[in-house]
Every structure is written in structure tokens, then in C-alpha cells.
Enzyme design. Structure first.
Site, PDB file in Angstrom:
ATOM      1  N   ASP A  58       0.751  -1.313  -2.440  1.00 28.85           N
ATOM      2  CA  ASP A  58       1.767  -1.298  -1.394  1.00 28.85           C
ATOM      3  C   ASP A  58       1.797  -2.698  -0.797  1.00 28.85           C
ATOM      4  OD1 ASP A  58       3.349  -0.987   0.815  1.00 28.85           O
ATOM      5  OD2 ASP A  58       2.100   0.531   1.793  1.00 28.85           O
ATOM      6  N   GLU A 109     -17.981   7.210  11.789  1.00 25.14           N
ATOM      7  CA  GLU A 109     -16.693   6.544  11.961  1.00 25.14           C
ATOM      8  C   GLU A 109     -16.203   5.938  10.654  1.00 25.14           C
ATOM      9  OE1 GLU A 109     -17.098   5.037  16.604  1.00 25.14           O
ATOM     10  OE2 GLU A 109     -17.880   3.798  14.966  1.00 25.14           O
ATOM     11  N   PRO A 128       6.641  -6.919   9.454  1.00 24.89           N
ATOM     12  CA  PRO A 128       7.583  -7.943   8.975  1.00 24.89           C
ATOM     13  C   PRO A 128       7.565  -9.218   9.790  1.00 24.89           C
ATOM     14  CG  PRO A 128       8.760  -6.150  10.084  1.00 24.89           C
ATOM     15  CD  PRO A 128       7.350  -5.703   9.915  1.00 24.89           C
ATOM     16  N   GLU A 180      -4.450   3.894   1.003  1.00 23.01           N
ATOM     17  CA  GLU A 180      -4.612   4.715   2.211  1.00 23.01           C
ATOM     18  C   GLU A 180      -5.400   5.996   1.917  1.00 23.01           C
ATOM     19  OE1 GLU A 180      -1.358   5.447   4.827  1.00 23.01           O
ATOM     20  OE2 GLU A 180      -0.610   3.388   4.723  1.00 23.01           O
ATOM     21  N   HIS A 221      -3.381  -3.487  -0.742  1.00 21.97           N
ATOM     22  CA  HIS A 221      -2.598  -2.971   0.383  1.00 21.97           C
ATOM     23  C   HIS A 221      -2.403  -4.131   1.350  1.00 21.97           C
ATOM     24  CE1 HIS A 221      -1.859   0.473   3.517  1.00 21.97           C
ATOM     25  NE2 HIS A 221      -0.774  -0.239   3.228  1.00 21.97           N
ATOM     26  N   ASN A 229       4.358  -3.957   1.029  1.00 20.82           N
ATOM     27  CA  ASN A 229       5.135  -4.003   2.270  1.00 20.82           C
ATOM     28  C   ASN A 229       6.133  -5.160   2.281  1.00 20.82           C
ATOM     29  OD1 ASN A 229       4.314  -1.791   4.085  1.00 20.82           O
ATOM     30  ND2 ASN A 229       2.279  -2.684   3.868  1.00 20.82           N
TER      31      ASN A 229
END
Length: 768
Positions: free
Chosen positions: A629, A479, A559, A443, A554, A631
Site C-alpha cells: 500500500d 501493547e 498527502p 495492516e 506500507h 498511498n
């Protein structure tokens, strides 16, 4: 004369519902200032209680008054009692009606209305009685078009008060109205949208139904252990979650009350309390707290830890100031403070701008709590020399991208502590203190990689590689600079850069024919733009400059998309195998084919297994580290897949894959001998901590054939974390914490894992 008791016998035995009323309407003070005490206790499962003789006063009441049976019955139903409807009545001496206050804003008007409603709730157990009355109203629809005769039974006992209020059992209308001893019992429908209809008397309690327990005093029934509570829940459905101790003239609250951590509503209104115990912070599930009409002058700062509070009523007390810790009550919708000598600044802010503005003011005006103790270093090999070239340290850290760190998402964090300028300096302080050889960050905003991390870490001897998420492909340059991605840094004095490789899951999926056939999976998968960045490095401090592969991942967060997480991780291992063959000097190995017809599925599975074993032997010589990460918690299919090297096709996390997809037909396989760095001592209790979720979802995986874990960075102090609502905060700059592991390079892949006894000491990491 002494006040009467109403005893409603429910089928004999010990399950008896008792309502005690003493001094409810004293003639000496016209029913307004009498010292009221009552008891609504149940001798039933989970709520053991006893009723004292009729002349006992449970709230140390000194006055005794008389009332008729009819008055007692009416009082039990909240009927004919002036205190139920008069907004000017308070618990205590007679209060004269004050001059109406003209509201200065819509927020002030809401305060006044809630204040009047609070004063009308001064009778004992007002909230519980109101809930009972509502249940009776819903039950009394006999003769209406919605009446179902199947709900009516005769002579069915109420097992306990909680069941009665929750809807599992029903109101004994005859007893409550002073009628016959064998009343008709009507089972009312649930008032909650999520509840299901109730059938026979033996059904479980309706899920989500409201449950009250009215206690006579602060000496609650004997506490049950969590195991007993879980057993009781399994047998009889959800336990009671709401407790009404209002209007009891209580002067203190017994500490066992705060072991009822499942409470969602607690009513302590209209008593004689001079303080709220600090232990109230244990009630982390509390959503409503009413402590109006007491003698409170100070609110404990620990109340700010009850961050699920949505309604906090403190009307008619002696409060002059509020602790800044209440600023963490980010879900608070209603804060009642009328009738207090509150500071004008706080009162004016509440009246003009409402509860949200006052909470934010308290949050941002507070000072930071003390910093947590240093994280401990867990030494797995006490004989290891930290300056040895065979030792490398790796850190993984999700730093929370600035665009995700919004006040709406992390409204419990002070705005100054949530600002990126503050957080980035704290992050850099951590990296400077740890100084690992390899840093994997997730991130990271593209602009911050160029303008901050690359520059600051470059001054410390690091070089870095950055990969943005796939969405940047379709954006303008301006952007694109706001898109986050993964960044890997390495010490240029230890490693030589060989190659950088980006795995974009979306683009990779387009090249797979089996994915295109699966419309449902394709639609679920192609909307996720997660990535993995690979850095191929050579260790220039070791003989022969061996190659090490560093993956920085990442994985998707939701879930509900476990299948997407699993396929992303499987693609990661496949890409790593491809890179190992390309840059690791491995001889080409036969690929794992999943083809074949349904008739030879057994022989096909055997061929796949043999090919996998050949690749495993070959990849034992690959040194690889996978950070990120993910998750996914340690009990997930993702963790099982990476640690075991396989995941069976029948696993729940693969349930959404279509039968004709290769992964679904044969499950997942990878040829690396991977292990989580923390697995040898147990995964950390949590690597992320917010009010809605805490758990371990960040990992450092390594190949056991070439690397062995020699040390780990321990957890954040538990006691300190328990005194916070969540991360980020003034000392933790992200919603994740950094994890760090130390590895020893195995010569020729033959060095066994260190067997030294783990030791702990304060973290003072000074590797050069």
C-alpha cells in the site's frame, strides 16, 4: 383579475430577472389554501429559461386570484405573507392549528422546532427568497461604521440570478421595492468565512458563495454537458449549487434534474409529490434535501447512496416505514419525520435518542445486498500453462487492522460487518479462493498473525514472516501485540526461506548524516513509523533454485507529506539493492556518490549517471517483487520514480526537502527496471473506495529483466460498486481490495514480454 408580473430590466438584452406570481393570495381561501405557482427563472449563462404568458400556471394550478402591485412586490420579498411566519400553515387546504405537543426529550424538541420551521416555509421559493432577503440586509448597511463606499455602483446589470445570489452581482433594490428604474446597486460582502472580498463588477464569483436557482416547474432549462459546465466554471467561477422548487404544487420531477450532480441543496418542500425518483441517488454531493409537505408514502432505498446528506427533512408526508439503506447516511445530522404516521418503534427511537441512533438502527438491522459478480481474470498470455513451475502468482492486500476499523471511521458499515471476527473469515475465504504462491498483507495486527493467519494459512501449506511497525520497540508485550505490521506468506512446497530483513525508516534515517543536517525534514520524517519487510526466497522448482526478493511495504498515508513518501520509497530501493548484492551473488558495484563541490556540478552529475547505468546492467539479473500500500496514485511522483527509475529534483513531490540533502540536490535514482504489473493494461480504477476517497494506491511492482506479467485479477464490478457507499461492507472486508498478478520466470533474463491479446474470462483459478 390575473396576478401581476414584476419585470426588472437589468440594462437591456436577454439578461432579465423575472418573478411571476399567480394565485398567491386567493381571497376565496383567505390566502391559506390557494394553489400557488410562481416562477423565478433566468435567461443567462448556464440557466436558459423562458417565461410563459402571465395567465399560465406552472404547477397545473386551477385557481386564479388577484393581487395588487404592492402585494406582488411584498410577496417577492416575503413580506406581509402570513405563510412565511405561521407554523400551522401547510401547502394545501386550510389546516387548523393543532394542540401544542409537549416534547419528551431534547431530540423531540428539536424535531418540533424544525417541524414548525418547515411549515412556515410553505410559500413558493421560500429558501431562495430568504437568501435574497439576507443578501439585502447585508447590503443595507449604508451609513454604518462598516460601510465601504467602494461597494456602491450605479446602473450595473445583474448577469444572472445565480450571480446575484452568490454575491458576484448585487440586489437591484429599486426594482425589488417597486421604485425607480435606475437604482443604486450595492455589492454585499460574502457571508462565508472562506470567501474573499469582492472588488469590481468584473471580478469572479467569490469562492464558496451560496448560489440558488429557483425554477418554475420540473421542466428545467436545457442541460449542459460536463465539458460545457467545466468551461463555464473556468470562465465565470463556481456554478450554482442550490435549487429551490418549494411551494410549486409539483406532481412530478423531470429526470434531467438529476443530471445536476453538483447540487448540494435541493428543496422540493410543499408540493404534491407522491414519490421521489430512484434517480435521486445520482445527486451524490447533496447535503440538504427538503421534501416536507408532500404526499410521499415510500422513500426510495437508493437515497442511502447520497451519503453526504447532513439534513433530510420529510415532515408532513404519509411515511410509515423507512428503508434500511438510509443507515448508510453516516453524516446525517437532522432527520425530520414529524407529521408522518411513522411506526412507533422508529418514531420513539428518533424522539428519545435522536437522528444518529435511528440511522445506526437502520444500518445494523438491514440485510446485506447481493454479492458482487466474480472478478474477471485478465489473461495476457493465453498459451501459458498455469501449472508450469516457471509461473508464480503474487497477491497484495491491505486487510484493515482491527484497531483502525472503528465505527467512527467507517460509520456507514454495519457493526456486524465491521467486526473483526466477521471480516477475517471473509478475508480468509478470498485467500483460499485465490491461493497465490506469495501473499503480502499489510495492516496485520501482531496478535492476529500468531493466532489466526499463521495457523489458517499454515493449514494450506504456507509459511510466513511478520514485521511490526517501529512503535512496538517502546511498548510492553501486551501493547506490542496490538501493533500492526506487514506479513509475507509463501508456499513452502515452491520456495525455500533464505532470510528476513526489516527496514525501519526511522532507524535508517538516524544513520544518514545528510538527514541530521535538515531539521525540518528530520522532524517531519522521524514521526512516521512505517516499515518495509523483505523476504529472500529461493525458487526450489526451477533449475539452480534462483533467488527472488519480495518486498512488502506500507508507505505513509498523508498527502501533505509527499516528501516523506518519496524518501521512504527511495530508501526501499536502496535497501533492496543492498540485499541483492548480499544474497543475489552480484559482484560489488561502485556506489553512487553524490559528493562534490558546486563548481563541478556538471561533471558530478555525469559521474552519477554513469554509475547508475553500470548498476542497471548489473541488476537486470535480479528477480524482485515489490508489493504494498503506497498511498500514492498513478499520477504521483512515487509512481513515476518507481516506473522510470528516476525523479528529477525539481518535482513538486520533492519541494519540501532542504537544498543540502542529497535527494534534493540530484533527485532520486534507482537501478532496477521496475514496472507495475497492471501497467500493461492500465491500472485498476480503484483499489480503495470510501465516501471520501477512491483511487488506486496499491501496486505490485516487478523487475522486467527476470519476470514477465502473464495474468491479472480484474476490478470489482463497476455497477455493483456504484450501488454501494464504500468499503468495507458485508462483502468487501477491508477498505482495500486484493490485487493479484501472475508472472512467468524469464530464462536467463532474455524472454520478451508476452504479446498475446488480453482476454477476459470468469475467475476460476485452480492452480495446484
Amino acid at each position: 383579475n390575473i396576478g401581476h408580473y414584476i419585470a426588472a430590466s437589468m440594462g437591456g438584452g436577454s439578461n432579465t430577472h423575472l418573478v411571476g406570481m399567480t394565485g398567491a393570495l386567493g381571497p376565496g381561501d383567505h390566502g391559506l389554501g390557494g394553489m400557488m405557482s410562481s416562477a423565478m427563472m433566468v435567461n443567462g449563462t448556464g440557466m436558459m429559461g423562458s417565461m410563459a404568458p402571465p395567465h399560465a400556471h406552472y404547477a397545473n394550478s386551477e385557481g386564479v386570484s388577484s393581487m395588487s402591485s404592492a402585494q406582488a412586490a411584498a410577496a417577492a420579498q416575503g413580506v406581509g405573507n402570513p405563510m412565511m411566519s405561521s407554523p400551522s400553515v401547510m401547502n394545501g387546504p386550510l389546516q387548523m392549528a393543532q394542540t401544542p405537543v409537549i416534547p419528551s426529550s431534547q431530540y423531540h424538541q428539536q424535531q418540533i422546532i424544525a417541524h414548525q420551521r418547515s411549515r412556515a416555509a410553505a410559500t413558493p421559493h421560500h429558501h431562495a427568497r430568504t437568501a435574497m432577503a439576507l443578501q439585502r440586509q447585508q447590503a443595507n448597511y449604508v451609513g454604518s461604521s462598516t460601510f465601504d463606499p467602494a461597494h456602491m455602483t450605479s446602473g450595473t446589470p445583474v448577469s444572472n440570478y445565480a450571480d446575484f445570489l452568490s454575491g458576484r452581482s448585487t440586489t437591484p433594490l429599486g426594482h425589488m421595492n417597486g421604485q425607480g428604474s435606475t437604482p443604486a446597486i450595492i455589492r454585499p460582502p460574502s457571508t462565508r468565512a472562506k470567501s474573499t472580498s469582492i472588488g469590481s463588477a468584473n471580478d469572479r464569483r467569490t469562492p464558496g458563495a451560496t448560489t440558488y436557482y429557483s425554477g418554475a416547474n420540473s421542466n428545467l432549462p436545457p442541460m449542459s454537458t460536463p465539458v460545457q459546465q467545466s468551461s463555464a466554471v473556468a470562465k465565470s467561477g463556481p456554478r450554482w449549487t442550490e435549487l429551490d422548487l418549494g411551494g410549486m404544487n409539483l406532481r412530478a420531477i423531470s429526470s434531467p434534474l438529476f443530471k445536476y450532480t453538483f447540487l448540494t441543496k435541493l428543496y422540493l418542500n410543499h408540493n404534491q409529490l407522491t414519490s421521489l425518483p430512484v434517480a435521486i441517488s445520482q445527486l451524490r454531493n447533496l447535503e440538504e434535501l427538503d421534501a416536507s409537505g408532500n404526499l410521499l408514502s415510500v422513500i426510495p432505498p437508493e437515497l442511502g447512496l447520497c451519503c453526504k446528506l447532513k439534513e433530510l427533512l420529510l415532515f408532513d408526508n404519509r411515511i410509515t416505514d423507512l428503508p434500511c439503506e438510509l443507515g448508510t447516511l453516516f453524516q446525517l445530522e437532522s432527520l425530520g419525520l414529524e407529521g408522518n404516521p411513522l411506526q412507533e418503534e422508529l418514531k420513539g427511537l428518533l424522539q428519545k435518542e435522536g437522528t444518529r441512533a435511528l440511522v445506526e438502527y437502520l444500518r445494523d438491522s438491514g440485510t446485506a445486498m447481493a454479492a458482487p459478480p466474480d472478478r474477471q481474470w485478465v489473461a495476457l498470455d493465453k498459451d501459458i500453462k498455469s501449472d508450469s513451475p516457471e509461473v508464480i502468482t503474487v497477491l497484495s492486500y491491505n486487510v484493515l487492522c482491527p484497531k483502525y476499523a472503528t465505527p467512527q471511521m467507517y460509520s456507514y458499515c454495519p457493526s456486524w460487518a465491521l467486526a473483526w471476527e466477521y471480516r477475517r473469515d471473509t478475508i480468509m475465504s478470498e485467500l483460499t479462493a485465490f491461493q497465490p504462491d506469495i501473499i503480502c498483507l499489510q495492516e496485520v495486527e501482531a496478535s492476529q498473525f500468531d493466532e489466526f493467519f499463521k495457523e489458517k494459512l499454515g493449514e494450506m501449506g504456507y509459511e510466513g514472516v511478520f514485521w511490526t511497525k517501529s512503535r512496538a520497540r517502546t511498548m510492553t508485550e501486551a501493547e506490542r501485540r496490538l501493533v500492526d505490521g506487514c506479513a509475507t506468506f509463501y508456499k513452502s512446497s515452491m520456495f525455500k526461506f533464505v532470510a528476513s530483513h526489516l527496514l525501519e525508516f526511522q532507524q535508517s534515517a538516524l544513520s544518514r548524516k545528510d538527514y541530521r543536517k535538515c531539521d525540518d525534514f528530520f522532524n517531519r520524517f522521524m514521526t512516521k513509523d512505517n516499515i518495509v519487510g523483505f523476504a529472500v526466497l529461493k525458487h526450489c522448482k526451477l533449475p539452480g533454485e534462483p533467488t527472488i526478493f519480495v518486498a512488502n511495504a506500507h508507505v505513509h498515508w498523508d498527502p501533505e507529506f509527499t516528501d516523506v513518501k518519496m524518501v521512504q520509497t527511495a530508501m526501499l530501493t536502496e535497501e533492496l539493492a543492498m540485499l541483492a548484492k548480499k544474497y543475489g551473488g552480484l559482484a560489488p558495484a561502485p556506489p553512487i556518490h553524490h559528493g562534490g563541490s558546486a563548481g563541478d556540478s556538471g561533471s558530478e552529475a555525469h559521474r552519477v549517471q554513469m554509475q547508475l547505468q553500470q548498476q542497471q546492467k548489473q541488476f537486470q539479473k535480479v528477480a524482485a517483487i515489490i508489493c504494498g500500500d503506497f498511498n500514492s496514485t498513478p499520477d504521483s511522483g512515487l509512481y513515476e520514480f518507481l516506473s522510470r527509475g528516476r525523479l528529477d529534483k525539481d518535482h513538486d513531490d520533492l519541494a519540501r526537502l532542504e537544498p543540502y540533502a542529497d535527494y534534493k540536490r540530484h533527485g532520486l535514482r534507482h537501478p532496477f527496471g521496475l514496472k507495475s504489473a497492471y501497467a500493461s493494461v492500465g491500472e485498476l480504477p480503484m483499489t480503495t473506495y470510501t465516501p471520501t476517497f477512491s483511487g488506486t494506491i496499491d501496486y505490485i511492482w516487478y523487475t522486467t529483466g527476470m519476470l514477465a506479467t502473464t495474468g491479472l485479477l480484474g476490478e470489482v464490478d463497476k455497477e455493483w460498486s456504484h450501488q454501494t457507499v464504500g468499503y468495507p461492507n458485508a462483502h468487501i472486508p477491508s477498505d482495500h481490495i486484493p490485487i493479484m498478478a501472475e508472472f512467468k520466470w524469464k530464462p536467463a533474463g532474455s524472454v520478451p514480454n508476452p504479446s498475446g491479446t488480453p482476454g477476459r474470462h470468469s475467475f476460476q483459478y485452480n492452480r495446484k
